[in-house]
Scaffold this motif. Structure first.
Motif, short mmCIF file in Angstrom:
data_model
loop_
_atom_site.label_atom_id
_atom_site.label_comp_id
_atom_site.label_asym_id
_atom_site.label_seq_id
_atom_site.Cartn_x
_atom_site.Cartn_y
_atom_site.Cartn_z
N ASP A 176 -1.85 -4.67 -1.03
CA ASP A 176 -2.82 -3.62 -1.32
C ASP A 176 -3.90 -4.20 -2.24
N SER A 196 0.85 -1.18 0.00
CA SER A 196 0.00 0.00 0.00
C SER A 196 0.89 1.24 0.00
N PHE A 238 0.19 -5.67 3.68
CA PHE A 238 -0.74 -4.77 4.36
C PHE A 238 -1.26 -5.42 5.66
#
Length: 592
Positions: A382, A102, A307
């Motif tokens: 992500d 991310s 993430f």
């Protein structure tokens, strides 16, 4: 060739529903790609998912798992394909890739650690980051791992200054890439921070107290190689950011309470700088420095940050999956089996150009990775609009997006995980087809396949289309496919065992399509019986054209319907047999 280790159970069995295999091919030694349309996913009626799946054997000869960064710059954004093109220009033969960490949408800086070819591009934003959000990393022995990974640096300037310098290219003080980074800190920057090599800050304002030392290093190529020690000198000092610095220099910065120490440095001071990587746990001193950094891991050559940790040791991470990601979204996930095989899966969600996949919750996709693919550790990368998978199909010299991006086209992202192979890639196809585009079929359709020898012609998912060779003319072979599945069902077409040629979809008017195992005339003794096998999505009707034969339904097996016909007339009598009130008989029977 080194194959992937195929999973024991088909995906459809573990996912709790049905599956249509839409793609199934080897991209290179140790890299297998597939696409599946799953129905009733996780045992939930009507839960539809479209999965794109890479199965990677890191130990395959000539295989490399690489990390790429947009623009080869910390604060930049590019699509996964653009990042792959950049690596192709460097001579890396990319066969597949996905989006990774991310990132900060405004600047393009990734949140966590990024290791490229054994060099540090970005560190963790703070010490605990990869304990909670572990990295996916690969070592020099081609072993793949999921776990904590931290940068640990030490700098000595002159004879009186020595300090930890663990934060590399972390120029954010708030936002996704810097919200927990310590304010009172020292940080090191390379010229890769920005495309124009400027010393600038990203999201969030730095403390008013700042100081910068420009350090020129000897035998330094612009990359901080893990395990290396660099020597150089302070050449300039600055009281504020905004200056440009050359590729053979780094910037050592102090912020807040740490600024005074850096401000005291002067030009001409000798510098020694060393960086290592560490995994496992760590202990921290009261002032925030690390007492024990963990286990040194300088053999790591590639790392991207995740993430969320979805599963560890074969068990769900309930602290995450029970409360985070409970909505159905596009996902990019990576899992590793006990044998070291890497499974990379993307899940699509509805968008402007695609609606046949709902997206998945983190718990559902984590369960799929554990039960269908036998993964032990699973991380979520992500997702949402960032989810992207590219592959180079056999016989095709270009990379293309194979999932269905949420926004209708791939999003620009911060970094990516790419798969490269030094080995010869699958070559061109050994045949020509008169049909190459995906299509919807309402009734029988004939393919003309031109081949030096009789080709094999198969459907990727059984029971949806029947196939038969209807004629040959020289090197042209004509194969007829007839829909037998329900409208909307799909199957890939595969010729000569190669990659998928195209995808066929059963049309809406194909509900009445029926394939009979008997089409030639046949004879039955008086009082004897004969059995028809009719393949159809719906129950067909079979009737005799005269009272000389009776017809009765025998049994059903999936889409196969069995009818028994009995010769009740006299020898010499006969009739045609008609399916669904067709004008012509499918076959003619006679009594002897």
């Amino acid at each position: 060739a080194v194959p992937c280790l195929r999973t024991a159970a088909p995906a459809s069995a573990a996912s709790g529903g049905g599956a249509a295999l839409l793609a199934d091919e080897d991209l290179a030694d140790g890299v297998h790609y597939s696409e599946e349309a799953l129905s009733d996913f996780a045992g939930k009626q009507g839960y539809r998912l479209r999965l794109n799946h890479l199965e990677v054997n890191p130990s395959a000869g000539g295989l490399h798992i690489l990390a790429a960064k947009a623009g080869d710059t910390v604060n930049a954004l590019e699509t996964v394909d653009s990042q792959a093109q950049r690596e192709l220009a460097k001579g890396n033969k990319i066969v597949a890739g996905i989006n990774a960490d991310s990132f900060d949408l405004d600047y393009g800086s990734n949140r966590g650690i990024l290791i490229q070819n054994g060099s540090i591009l970005t560190s963790q934003p703070y010490s605990a980051y990869t304990t909670d959000q572990p990295a996916f990393f690969v070592d020099r022995q081609n072993g793949a791992h999921i776990g904590p990974l931290r940068v640990g640096g030490e700098i000595q300037i002159g004879s009186g200054y020595k300090a930890e310098t663990d934060l590399v290219n972390r120029n954010h003080f708030w936002g996704p890439a810097g919200y927990k980074s310590p304010v009172n800190s020292t940080r090191l920057y390379t010229a890769a921070l920005m495309a124009d090599h400027r010393m600038v800050h990203g999201t969030g304002a730095p403390p008013a107290e700042q100081a910068y030392a420009l350090i020129q290093l000897r035998d330094y190529d612009g990359n901080l190689h893990v395990g290396s020690t660099y020597k150089g000198q302070v050449v300039l000092t600055y009281a504020s950011a905004g200056f440009t610095f050359p590729k053979d220099c780094v910037v050592y910065a102090g912020y807040g309470t740490k600024a005074a120490q850096v401000k005291a440095l002067t030009a001409g001071m000798d510098v020694t700088l060393t960086y290592h990587l560490y995994t496992g746990g760590y202990t921290q001193n009261p002032d925030g420095t690390l007492k024990d950094r963990g286990t040194q891991a300088d053999d790591v050559v590639t790392a991207v940050n995740s993430f969320q940790l979805l599963a560890r040791g074969g068990a769900l991470n309930h602290a995450v999956v029970d409360s985070v990601g409970t909505d159905k979204r596009a996902r990019t996930v990576i899992g590793i089996t006990g044998a070291g095989i890497v499974h990379i899966v993307t899940v699509s969600e509805p968008g402007p150009k695609f609606s046949a996949s709902e997206g998945a919750t983190m718990k559902d996709i984590a369960n799929y990775m554990l039960t269908s693919l036998n993964c032990r550790d699973v991380v979520n990368m992500d997702g949402g609009g960032s989810t992207d998978m590219i592959v180079r199909n056999a016989g095709d010299g270009r990379l293309k997006t194979v999932n269905y991006p949420t926004e209708g086209k791939p999003r620009k992202v911060s970094d990516s995980l790419l798969i490269a192979s030094d080995r010869a890639l699958p070559g061109s196809r050994s045949y020509l087809s008169d049909t190459t585009a995906d299509m919807t079929v309402d009734g029988p359709y004939t393919f003309k396949i031109t081949s030096g020898s009789k080709p094999s012609f198969a459907m990727g998912t059984p029971g949806i289309f029947s196939v038969r060779l209807v004629k040959r003319q020289g090197s042209d072979y004509f194969y007829q496919v007839t829909p037998t599945g329900a409208p909307g069902q799909q199957a890939g077409v595969y010729v000569n065992g190669g990659p998928r040629l195209l995808v066929l979809t059963v049309g809406g008017s194909a509900e009445t399509a029926v394939v009979s195992d008997t089409t030639a005339p046949f004879t039955v003794r008086q009082g004897g019986q004969y059995q028809f096998k009719l393949t159809s999505a719906l129950r067909p009707q079979l009737v005799a054209g005269s009272p000389s034969f009776s017809v009765s339904f025998a049994k059903r097996e999936g889409s196969r319907w069995y009818f028994k016909v009995r010769a009740v007339g006299r020898p010499g009598q006969g009739c045609g047999f008609y399916i669904n009130r067709a004008a012509k008989p499918v076959a003619v029977g006679s009594i002897k």
